[in-house]
Scaffold this active site. Structure first.
Site, PDB file in Angstrom:
ATOM      1  N   HIS A   1     -30.083  -0.078  66.162  1.00 31.46           N
ATOM      2  CA  HIS A   1     -30.206   0.318  64.754  1.00 31.46           C
ATOM      3  C   HIS A   1     -28.853   0.780  64.212  1.00 31.46           C
ATOM      4  CE1 HIS A   1     -34.471  -0.112  64.493  1.00 31.46           C
ATOM      5  NE2 HIS A   1     -34.777   0.929  65.249  1.00 31.46           N
TER       6      HIS A   1
ATOM      7  N   HIS B   1     -32.581   0.473  71.969  1.00 31.59           N
ATOM      8  CA  HIS B   1     -33.285   0.272  70.702  1.00 31.59           C
ATOM      9  C   HIS B   1     -32.602   1.075  69.596  1.00 31.59           C
ATOM     10  CE1 HIS B   1     -37.050  -0.202  68.226  1.00 31.59           C
ATOM     11  NE2 HIS B   1     -36.577   0.913  67.699  1.00 31.59           N
ATOM     12  N   GLU B   2     -32.342   2.363  69.861  1.00 34.21           N
ATOM     13  CA  GLU B   2     -31.735   3.222  68.847  1.00 34.21           C
ATOM     14  C   GLU B   2     -30.294   2.814  68.546  1.00 34.21           C
ATOM     15  OE1 GLU B   2     -33.207   5.393  66.982  1.00 34.21           O
ATOM     16  OE2 GLU B   2     -35.133   5.141  68.007  1.00 34.21           O
TER      17      GLU B   2
END
Length: 231
Positions: A26, A22-23
């Protein structure tokens, strides 16, 4: 293996993978748009040590899972600075959407994996069962993480999406709520359910979409397995 340790392992492993991806999503989306902040700080790596918060990524989710409470967690946020990009608010909207999009994609991978393992005979052994349990939790955790982060409250990804969609004046007014984001979250997640257990707005907003999505991902798993799978 001790039952508690087994349960922790089948939660911690998928939680760490889901949050790390997820990170990184980004950071990689920001890099694609022209922001090198995450890359320059070495945060585009999939090395869990660069992203894991011991409390938010491992301990808290594990304890919540053992208590049969809604599971959520957090990681060390990937640094992003889109102020120098054209249309920074729109850029931040795209960067914000990349994390949940990654989790939805990982949930699809988990569903396919569940379907493949479901074709294996029940006597396949402990390793296959361990992998299967991890995949089931990986599916649920990714859907929960995606939906949780899509809540339109600062500092969640959903708040960046809302800002990017609003007209400039409305977006500026909405952005002024950002310093109040943490107190609002604490009230909704902790204070309100504690004072009035019958009222849990965040859980009410999350349970239905996660369940609905879970049914459709389970349908994909059943398609791969060649037979219906129980929810």
């Amino acid at each position: 293996m001790n039952d508690t340790l087994y349960q922790l392992a089948t939660v911690a492993i998928p939680m760490i993978v889901a949050i790390v991806f997820h990170e990184v999503a980004h950071g990689r989306m920001a890099r694609l748009l022209g922001d090198r902040t995450a890359q320059d700080r070495g945060r585009l790596s999939f090395n869990p040590l660069r992203h894991v918060d011991p409390v938010g990524t491992v301990f808290l989710p594990g304890m919540l899972a053992l208590a049969h409470a809604p599971v959520f967690g957090w990681a060390k946020p990937v640094p992003v600075d889109v102020r120098g990009l054209p249309h920074p608010r729109r850029a931040m909207m795209i960067v914000g959407a990349a994390g949940p999009a990654m989790n939805f994609a990982l949930a699809a991978v988990a569903a396919v994996g569940i379907g493949i393992l479901a074709r294996i005979e029940p006597g396949a052994g402990l390793v296959a069962q361990f992998v299967f349990d991890n995949l089931v939790n990986f599916l649920v955790i990714n859907l929960s993480l995606a939906c949780f982060n899509l809540l339109p409250l600062p500092p969640f990804d959903g708040s960046h999406i809302v800002e990017g969609l609003l007209p400039e004046r409305a977006a500026n007014a909405y952005a002024r709520l950002r310093p109040l984001g943490l107190p609002i979250i604490l009230v909704l997640l902790v204070v309100l359910p504690w004072l009035m257990p019958a009222i849990d707005p965040v859980r009410a907003l999350l349970v239905q979409p996660v369940s609905w999505l879970g049914e459709h991902y389970l349908a994909l798993a059943s398609l791969v397995a060649g037979r219906p799978l129980d929810a």
